[in-house]
Scaffold this active site. Structure first.
Site, short mmCIF file in Angstrom:
data_model
loop_
_atom_site.label_atom_id
_atom_site.label_comp_id
_atom_site.label_asym_id
_atom_site.label_seq_id
_atom_site.Cartn_x
_atom_site.Cartn_y
_atom_site.Cartn_z
N LYS A 50 -1.60 37.45 -70.11
CA LYS A 50 -2.72 35.99 -70.18
C LYS A 50 -2.55 35.77 -68.57
O LYS A 50 -1.66 35.95 -67.77
CB LYS A 50 -1.96 34.97 -70.71
N SER A 125 -5.15 28.48 -76.73
CA SER A 125 -5.66 28.72 -75.30
C SER A 125 -5.49 30.57 -74.93
O SER A 125 -5.99 30.90 -73.97
CB SER A 125 -4.97 28.16 -74.17
N SER A 149 -0.79 27.90 -78.91
CA SER A 149 -1.74 28.80 -78.30
C SER A 149 -1.73 30.25 -78.32
O SER A 149 -2.29 31.11 -77.85
CB SER A 149 -1.81 28.33 -76.77
#
Length: 420
Positions: A50, A125, A149
């Site tokens: 990420k 996210s 997330s």
């Protein structure tokens, strides 16, 4: 895990189709794919990171425009461990701005599409991480999880995702949002792929003040059948019919594996009240964690700036009330674990929403509890007959129960496949 010889061209096609990366540089991707790696548990595996997880020499923007040129000076703790395990690492997977969102529609770096349901949200996210795994261009990916997330995008994209016990996986070198709730963990195509990943990531991180040495016996897998609770609070959440049906299928499959599933009440847990309280805590801690970015100027979008300003200016009484709600739910879950080994719920109340739709208010109603209590939780994909959009169920277990929880998730996944 099966990705063996992914090429830059294949990554470029996936990027064009789904926007899995916040940025795509062919030269950098080739360098990452061909970097030498030692032999280890993850040798040859392609694992994405990420955009808030540092890889030395790569941009670490955390979804923020003002960090779009910030290059990581060193690896994050988890990045170092994956390198040592032999993985090939690809940084910069797309995410919501500052990790404050649930759809990975980033105003600076674009919207990630869902490979399992094009035209629908990948969740957030950590949407780029889930989409990369769902697209089949990475064996696994690391995301971060504050209120769900990792598990929300895993649910929407039909992959497996694990939020580990608080302190098990070090967060050094990761841009924080809410230190009291943040976790970092893996996503993979199947639950069986999660164990070698979490086993490679577990261990003390001197750069994370909340890191805890892995307890003795942590990797031991208890072979006895699990006793699993079905919380009555699930009845009070507006759950899509297909997700409710998936939960019933999962309960039947759990029983087929030998697990006992019983009704339970988690005292002090109101899913919507906890989700709202935990988000208030996230806004407050985020305003502190990102104070320099907030003070720097106009880099944030109006929406994220508004959330952080709200957290910065939060009255003490509202913060105290939010903390109290989080603590009550956490204590209630600990009491429940005196009766059962784990609980089962939907992961998200809905399947992937349309790309243009806002994140549902109740999206994190089931996921926030594991963050509040600091315990592990796994999103297990459930195929919906006649529909490309998968559902997902969540197993939440006692602290440090990753080995048993993953083993149960693997059995559940196999039983669900057998029931198709």
């Amino acid at each position: 895990m099966t990705v063996a010889a992914i090429t830059v061209d294949e990554l470029a096609r996936a990027q064009a189709a789904y926007a899995i990366f916040a940025r795509f540089d062919r030269t950098a991707m080739h360098r990452h794919l061909t970097a030498p790696a030692p032999r280890g548990r993850l040798s040859g595996k392609v694992i994405g990171l990420k955009d808030n997880i540092a890889l030395q020499g790569a941009i670490q923007a955390a979804g923020m425009a003002q960090r779009a040129q910030r290059v990581a000076a060193c690896d994050a703790h988890v990045t170092r461990l994956l390198r040592l395990a032999g993985a090939r690492l690809l940084p910069g997977l797309n995410m919501d701005e500052a990790a404050l969102g649930g759809v990975t529609d980033n105003p600076h770096f674009g919207r990630t599409d869902n490979p399992r349901a094009p035209g629908h949200s990948a969740g957030g996210s950590s949407g780029g991480a889930a989409a990369a795994v769902a697209a089949g261009v990475m064996d696994a990916a690391l995301g971060t999880d504050t209120l769900g997330s990792i598990r929300i995008p895993a649910s929407y994209c039909g992959v497996a995702g694990l939020k580990p016990t608080a302190g098990l996986v070090g967060r050094g070198g990761i841009v924080p949002l809410s230190p009291s709730l943040d976790a970092v963990g893996p996503m993979a195509a199947s639950c069986a792929d999660l164990w070698p990943l979490i086993a490679s990531l577990a261990g003390h991180d001197p750069d994370d003040p909340d890191s805890v040495p892995t307890p003795a016996g942590w990797a031991h897998r208890d072979e006895r059948p699990m006793r699993i609770g079905l919380p009555d609070a699930t009845d009070g959440v507006d759950v899509e019919p297909q997700v409710r049906a998936a939960l019933h299928s999962a309960i039947a499959a759990l029983r087929a594996t030998g697990a006992e599933v019983v009704p339970v009440h988690v005292p002090g847990w109101d899913p919507s009240a906890l989700r709202r309280a935990a988000f208030i805590l996230t806004e407050h801690e985020g305003a502190t964690a990102l104070a320099d970015d907030l003070a720097r100027g106009d880099g944030f979008s109006q929406g994220v700036r508004g959330l952080l300003n709200f957290g910065r200016d939060l009255p003490a009484r509202k913060l105290a009330a939010a903390v109290g709600e989080v603590r009550r739910a956490a204590m209630g879950l600990r009491v429940t674990f005196e009766q059962v080994d784990a609980i089962v719920t939907p992961t998200t109340p809905q399947r992937a929403i349309r790309a243009q739709d806002a994140a549902p208010a109740n999206q994190a109603d089931f996921t926030a509890l594991a963050n509040a209590a600091g315990v592990p939780a796994i999103a297990v994909p459930v195929q919906v007959p006649g529909d490309t959009r998968p559902a997902s169920v969540q197993l939440t277990g006692r602290a440090w129960s990753e080995a048993a929880l993953i083993a149960q998730a693997v059995s559940l996944e196999a039983a669900l496949i057998g029931r198709r």
